[in-house]
Design a protein around this motif. Structure first.
Motif, mmCIF file in Angstrom:
data_model
loop_
_atom_site.group_PDB
_atom_site.id
_atom_site.type_symbol
_atom_site.label_atom_id
_atom_site.label_comp_id
_atom_site.label_asym_id
_atom_site.label_seq_id
_atom_site.Cartn_x
_atom_site.Cartn_y
_atom_site.Cartn_z
ATOM 1 N N PHE A 148 -4.987 11.529 -6.698
ATOM 2 C CA PHE A 148 -4.996 11.759 -5.259
ATOM 3 C C PHE A 148 -6.039 10.934 -4.508
ATOM 4 C CE2 PHE A 148 -3.391 15.908 -7.008
ATOM 5 C CZ PHE A 148 -2.061 15.622 -6.731
ATOM 6 N N SER A 149 -7.192 10.738 -5.102
ATOM 7 C CA SER A 149 -8.233 9.958 -4.417
ATOM 8 C C SER A 149 -7.771 8.502 -4.269
ATOM 9 C CB SER A 149 -9.544 10.003 -5.211
ATOM 10 O OG SER A 149 -10.025 11.324 -5.240
ATOM 11 N N TYR B 204 0.834 -1.213 0.000
ATOM 12 C CA TYR B 204 0.000 0.000 0.000
ATOM 13 C C TYR B 204 0.864 1.257 0.000
ATOM 14 C CZ TYR B 204 -4.532 -2.304 0.637
ATOM 15 O OH TYR B 204 -5.679 -3.033 0.448
ATOM 16 N N ARG B 205 1.932 1.224 0.763
ATOM 17 C CA ARG B 205 2.836 2.380 0.801
ATOM 18 C C ARG B 205 3.445 2.636 -0.569
ATOM 19 N NH1 ARG B 205 8.338 3.540 1.833
ATOM 20 N NH2 ARG B 205 8.916 1.349 2.091
ATOM 21 N N ALA B 206 3.887 1.562 -1.245
ATOM 22 C CA ALA B 206 4.505 1.712 -2.568
ATOM 23 C C ALA B 206 3.499 2.240 -3.584
ATOM 24 C CB ALA B 206 5.060 0.362 -3.023
ATOM 25 N N LEU B 207 2.356 1.567 -3.685
ATOM 26 C CA LEU B 207 1.372 1.959 -4.693
ATOM 27 C C LEU B 207 0.812 3.345 -4.392
ATOM 28 C CD1 LEU B 207 -0.179 1.252 -7.227
ATOM 29 C CD2 LEU B 207 -1.828 -0.009 -5.822
ATOM 30 N N GLY B 208 0.572 3.639 -3.120
ATOM 31 C CA GLY B 208 0.057 4.961 -2.742
ATOM 32 C C GLY B 208 1.025 6.068 -3.115
ATOM 33 N N GLY B 209 2.320 5.829 -2.887
ATOM 34 C CA GLY B 209 3.325 6.836 -3.222
ATOM 35 C C GLY B 209 3.388 7.115 -4.709
ATOM 36 N N THR B 210 3.251 6.074 -5.518
ATOM 37 C CA THR B 210 3.288 6.249 -6.980
ATOM 38 C C THR B 210 2.035 6.980 -7.478
ATOM 39 O OG1 THR B 210 4.593 4.225 -7.219
ATOM 40 C CG2 THR B 210 3.490 5.034 -9.187
#
Length: 268
Positions: free
Chosen positions: A264-265, A251-257
């Motif tokens: 943003f949503s 989640y951290r990786a995909l969210g950052g990308t």
């Protein structure tokens, strides 16, 4: 050296293979000689200033007076005998220090590499490399692991060799990121090859850190579309495993990308 008696010269050659500095117990294990005769020869080499004795506990250490003396003595040992002595020294270290073997990984890697025992050399180079990473000695770690990878090429092309290469390359990615930067071509090549090996051997356990390494590489290069694909693969893998730690990283990786792509949503 040429003026030494034959038995003194023979011992000097054997000691040169063991190393620049060595404890008495290791000499006793490597040199097949009666103890009284061995002590006599060691004393003679000390008197002639080839060796010094250094007080230590629980037993004394010996050290060559000069590194060049050791190099010259080493270079005059015939290659086959040199290999046999390196093998014997490595086996002696394994026997003497089996409880504290982790303190001798670099020595064992050195001796098994010189003895031609490739399987053992690769094993200890890998362990020494991992140990160097833990100390943040990243250049040393890279040297150990790249040497192991070169030696690995000389072994038969089997599934076991591919698995060894996979573990080595995955471990190599960490010090490469620290020294070359996460976006360097060397890092990209290492993780790309690691992914190929994961597919070749069907190793899903090593796939997550491999994909994460590739995601970091593309993210740091600003290649966000490729990074998003890798982030989605990470999330899919973590969801299949139902591992909270992997889910957090995915989640951290995909969210950052997604954030960097302006989505943003979805990033939130």
């Amino acid at each position: 050296i040429d003026r030494l008696a034959a038995d003194e010269k023979d011992l000097l050659h054997q000691l040169a293979i063991i190393g620049r500095q060595f404890p008495l117990s290791l000499v006793r294990q490597v040199v097949p000689q009666p103890e009284e005769e061995l002590y006599h020869l060691l004393s003679s080499l000390q008197r002639k200033e080839f060796l010094y004795e250094q007080p230590a506990l629980p037993e004394p250490d010996y050290i060559f007076k000069h590194a060049l003396t050791q190099e010259v003595a080493y270079s005059t040992v015939l290659q086959e005998r040199r290999k046999a002595l390196h093998e014997r020294t490595a086996q002696a270290i394994e026997t003497l220090y089996r409880v504290t073997l982790d303190e001798h990984y670099s020595e064992l890697a050195h001796h098994y590499t010189r003895s031609g025992n490739t399987e053992k050399a690769v094993e200890y180079l890998h362990l020494a490399g991992q140990q160097a990473v833990q100390r943040s000695a990243n250049v040393e770690a890279i040297t150990h692991m790249t040497t192991a990878l070169e030696l690995l090429k000389t072994l038969p092309d089997t599934r076991e060799r591919a698995q060894q290469e996979l573990r080595l390359r995955l471990a190599l990615g960490v010090p490469l990121r620290s020294t070359k930067g996460a976006s360097s071509p060397e890092v990209g090549a290492t993780y790309t090859r690691t992914r190929e090996l994961c597919q070749q051997v069907g190793d899903t356990h090593q796939l997550f850190p491999t994909l994460f390494g590739l995601w970091t590489f593309h993210q740091m290069r600003g290649e966000f579309l490729t990074a998003r694909e890798l982030g989605e693969q990470l999330l899919g893998l973590a969801q299949r495993e139902q591992d909270p730690a992997l889910l957090m990283e995915a989640y951290r990786a995909l969210g950052g990308t997604l954030f960097r792509l302006g989505e943003f949503s979805a990033a939130q």
